[in-house]
Design a protein around this motif. Structure first.
Motif, PDB file in Angstrom:
ATOM      1  N   ASP A  95      40.349  54.978  36.246  1.00  8.54           N
ATOM      2  CA  ASP A  95      39.777  56.249  36.708  1.00  8.54           C
ATOM      3  C   ASP A  95      39.829  56.280  38.242  1.00  8.54           C
ATOM      4  N   VAL A  96      39.581  57.453  38.816  1.00  7.45           N
ATOM      5  CA  VAL A  96      39.785  57.613  40.270  1.00  7.45           C
ATOM      6  C   VAL A  96      38.927  56.656  41.105  1.00  7.45           C
ATOM      7  N   LYS A  97      37.708  56.420  40.654  1.00  8.92           N
ATOM      8  CA  LYS A  97      36.846  55.508  41.426  1.00  8.92           C
ATOM      9  C   LYS A  97      37.388  54.083  41.356  1.00  8.92           C
ATOM     10  N   GLY A  98      37.830  53.688  40.166  1.00  7.18           N
ATOM     11  CA  GLY A  98      38.433  52.355  39.996  1.00  7.18           C
ATOM     12  C   GLY A  98      39.687  52.227  40.851  1.00  7.18           C
ATOM     13  N   GLY A  99      40.467  53.305  40.932  1.00  5.53           N
ATOM     14  CA  GLY A  99      41.697  53.301  41.724  1.00  5.53           C
ATOM     15  C   GLY A  99      41.403  53.087  43.203  1.00  5.53           C
ATOM     16  N   VAL A 100      40.426  53.809  43.709  1.00  5.73           N
ATOM     17  CA  VAL A 100      40.053  53.683  45.125  1.00  5.73           C
ATOM     18  C   VAL A 100      39.508  52.276  45.387  1.00  5.73           C
ATOM     19  N   ARG A 101      38.752  51.776  44.422  1.00 10.62           N
ATOM     20  CA  ARG A 101      38.145  50.447  44.561  1.00 10.62           C
ATOM     21  C   ARG A 101      39.234  49.357  44.587  1.00 10.62           C
ATOM     22  N   LEU A 102      40.192  49.454  43.656  1.00 12.48           N
ATOM     23  CA  LEU A 102      41.265  48.443  43.610  1.00 12.48           C
ATOM     24  C   LEU A 102      42.082  48.475  44.896  1.00 12.48           C
ATOM     25  N   LYS A 103      42.367  49.677  45.387  1.00 11.70           N
ATOM     26  CA  LYS A 103      43.135  49.796  46.638  1.00 11.70           C
ATOM     27  C   LYS A 103      42.362  49.138  47.782  1.00 11.70           C
ATOM     28  N   SER A 104      41.058  49.342  47.827  1.00 12.59           N
ATOM     29  CA  SER A 104      40.289  48.773  48.933  1.00 12.59           C
ATOM     30  C   SER A 104      40.235  47.246  48.824  1.00 12.59           C
ATOM     31  N   ILE A 105      40.311  46.721  47.615  1.00 13.80           N
ATOM     32  CA  ILE A 105      40.297  45.260  47.447  1.00 13.80           C
ATOM     33  C   ILE A 105      41.656  44.664  47.830  1.00 13.80           C
ATOM     34  N   PHE A 106      42.742  45.309  47.386  1.00 14.61           N
ATOM     35  CA  PHE A 106      44.056  44.681  47.509  1.00 14.61           C
ATOM     36  C   PHE A 106      44.896  45.176  48.694  1.00 14.61           C
ATOM     37  N   GLY A 107      44.484  46.246  49.347  1.00 16.10           N
ATOM     38  CA  GLY A 107      45.163  46.705  50.568  1.00 16.10           C
ATOM     39  C   GLY A 107      46.666  46.882  50.397  1.00 16.10           C
ATOM     40  N   ASP A 108      47.446  46.225  51.280  1.00 14.15           N
ATOM     41  CA  ASP A 108      48.902  46.408  51.272  1.00 14.15           C
ATOM     42  C   ASP A 108      49.590  45.793  50.057  1.00 14.15           C
ATOM     43  N   GLN A 109      48.848  45.002  49.319  1.00 10.85           N
ATOM     44  CA  GLN A 109      49.401  44.426  48.086  1.00 10.85           C
ATOM     45  C   GLN A 109      49.505  45.507  47.008  1.00 10.85           C
ATOM     46  N   ALA A 110      48.819  46.636  47.256  1.00 14.08           N
ATOM     47  CA  ALA A 110      48.719  47.683  46.228  1.00 14.08           C
ATOM     48  C   ALA A 110      49.323  49.008  46.690  1.00 14.08           C
ATOM     49  N   LEU A 111      49.959  49.705  45.740  1.00 15.71           N
ATOM     50  CA  LEU A 111      50.395  51.089  45.962  1.00 15.71           C
ATOM     51  C   LEU A 111      49.548  51.945  45.023  1.00 15.71           C
ATOM     52  N   SER A 112      48.834  52.932  45.587  1.00 15.91           N
ATOM     53  CA  SER A 112      48.006  53.766  44.713  1.00 15.91           C
ATOM     54  C   SER A 112      48.597  55.172  44.621  1.00 15.91           C
ATOM     55  N   ILE A 113      48.734  55.648  43.393  1.00 20.56           N
ATOM     56  CA  ILE A 113      49.369  56.953  43.140  1.00 20.56           C
ATOM     57  C   ILE A 113      48.416  57.836  42.350  1.00 20.56           C
ATOM     58  N   PHE A 114      48.205  59.036  42.862  1.00 23.80           N
ATOM     59  CA  PHE A 114      47.354  60.020  42.178  1.00 23.80           C
ATOM     60  C   PHE A 114      48.260  61.058  41.524  1.00 23.80           C
ATOM     61  N   VAL A 115      48.141  61.195  40.219  1.00 24.94           N
ATOM     62  CA  VAL A 115      48.937  62.205  39.512  1.00 24.94           C
ATOM     63  C   VAL A 115      48.106  63.487  39.423  1.00 24.94           C
ATOM     64  N   MET A 116      48.601  64.524  40.069  1.00 25.67           N
ATOM     65  CA  MET A 116      47.863  65.788  40.237  1.00 25.67           C
ATOM     66  C   MET A 116      48.389  66.839  39.252  1.00 25.67           C
ATOM     67  N   PRO A 117      47.519  67.478  38.485  1.00 23.51           N
ATOM     68  CA  PRO A 117      47.986  68.574  37.621  1.00 23.51           C
ATOM     69  C   PRO A 117      48.250  69.814  38.476  1.00 23.51           C
ATOM     70  N   PRO A 118      49.144  70.721  38.052  1.00 23.99           N
ATOM     71  CA  PRO A 118      49.409  71.921  38.844  1.00 23.99           C
ATOM     72  C   PRO A 118      48.155  72.781  39.028  1.00 23.99           C
ATOM     73  N   SER A 119      47.264  72.795  38.023  1.00 22.66           N
ATOM     74  CA  SER A 119      46.009  73.556  38.115  1.00 22.66           C
ATOM     75  C   SER A 119      45.070  73.064  37.019  1.00 22.66           C
ATOM     76  N   VAL A 120      43.807  73.422  37.131  1.00 24.76           N
ATOM     77  CA  VAL A 120      42.848  73.013  36.106  1.00 24.76           C
ATOM     78  C   VAL A 120      43.134  73.767  34.797  1.00 24.76           C
ATOM     79  N   GLU A 121      43.622  74.986  34.938  1.00 25.81           N
ATOM     80  CA  GLU A 121      43.971  75.774  33.748  1.00 25.81           C
ATOM     81  C   GLU A 121      45.088  75.088  32.950  1.00 25.81           C
TER      82      GLU A 121
END
Ligand code: ADP
Ligand code: 5GP
Length: 187
Positions: free
Chosen positions: A101-127
């Motif tokens: 989940d997004v919080k876990g993603g941000v948390r993992l990135k903050s732990i692993f820094g440059d060892q990690a690539l974080s990608i957010f998949v964005m929907p075109p709209s909520v609809e």
């Protein structure tokens, strides 16, 4: 360097679809199997889809500090990444993929820094997110509303990721992800 790639998105954005395609195209990627306190759904198997734990077993692992990160993603349901899972995959020389989940993603990135690539998949709209969840037909109308309600807050986390990929045209999104991942692995 041992590397990891993190994917997060509001449910229904198409993250699973994109990651599945990515794994067919790029070698040496392996999924981190999370632990969860929820029950298996349909054909889900212990050790393949999740490590299914009881609420008590999950809490015991938290107390043992066995998790790199964990979150109560839905009220009453916890999910987490076991440290043993990272060791298992890196021991094989593979790059770890995370679906968190997004919080876990941000948390993992903050732990692993440059060892990690974080990608957010964005929907075109909520609809469109709603259309996809309805079309996927895996969740009850109540669960779909729960997921949509969460999406607004989740979208607010996008700018904390290394890359944001809008999944409108699937082929384009897959191509953007593939390129980002190959560049990161080659670094
Ligand atoms: P997530 O893993 O983010 O919850 P899924 O990969 O299960 O999402 O996708 C949700 C639904 O949307 C699935 O039925 C999938 O086939 C569909 N889908 C995925 N990407 C697209 C796209 N670019 N355009 C239209 N439908 C899509
Ligand atoms: P599911 O549909 O499988 O019940 O819901 C999964 C949700 O929990 C998704 O948002 C997924 O990204 C998240 N999730 C799965 N595993 C983990 C984990 O190990 N850590 C965190 N923080 N979230 C996870």
């Amino acid at each position: 360097m041992e590397k990891l790639i993190i994917f997060s998105a509001p449910s229904g954005s198409g993250k699973t679809t994109i990651v599945k395609r990515l794994m067919e195209m790029v070698e040496g990627l392996e999924f981190s199997v999370s632990a969860t306190s929820r029950l298996p759904r349909g054909v889900e198997q212990h050790g393949r889809d999740y490590y299914f734990l009881s609420a008590e077993e999950f809490d015991a692992k938290v107390a043992e500090n066995a998790f790199v990160e964990w979150e109560e993603v839905y009220v009453g349901t916890k999910y987490g990444t076991l440290r043993s899972e990272l060791e298992r995959i890196w021991a094989k020389g593979n790059t770890i993929l995370f679906d968190v989940d997004v919080k876990g993603g941000v948390r993992l990135k903050s732990i692993f820094g440059d060892q990690a690539l974080s990608i957010f998949v964005m929907p075109p709209s909520v609809e469109e997110l709603r259309n996809r969840l309805v079309g996927r037909a895996t969740d009850s109308p109540e669960k779909i509303e729960q997921r949509i309600a969460k999406a607004g807050e989740e979208l607010g986390y996008a700018d904390r990721f290394d890359r944001v990929v809008v999944n409108d045209d699937l082929e384009l999104a897959v191509e953007q992800v593939r390129r980002a991942v190959e560049e990161f692995i080659a670094e």
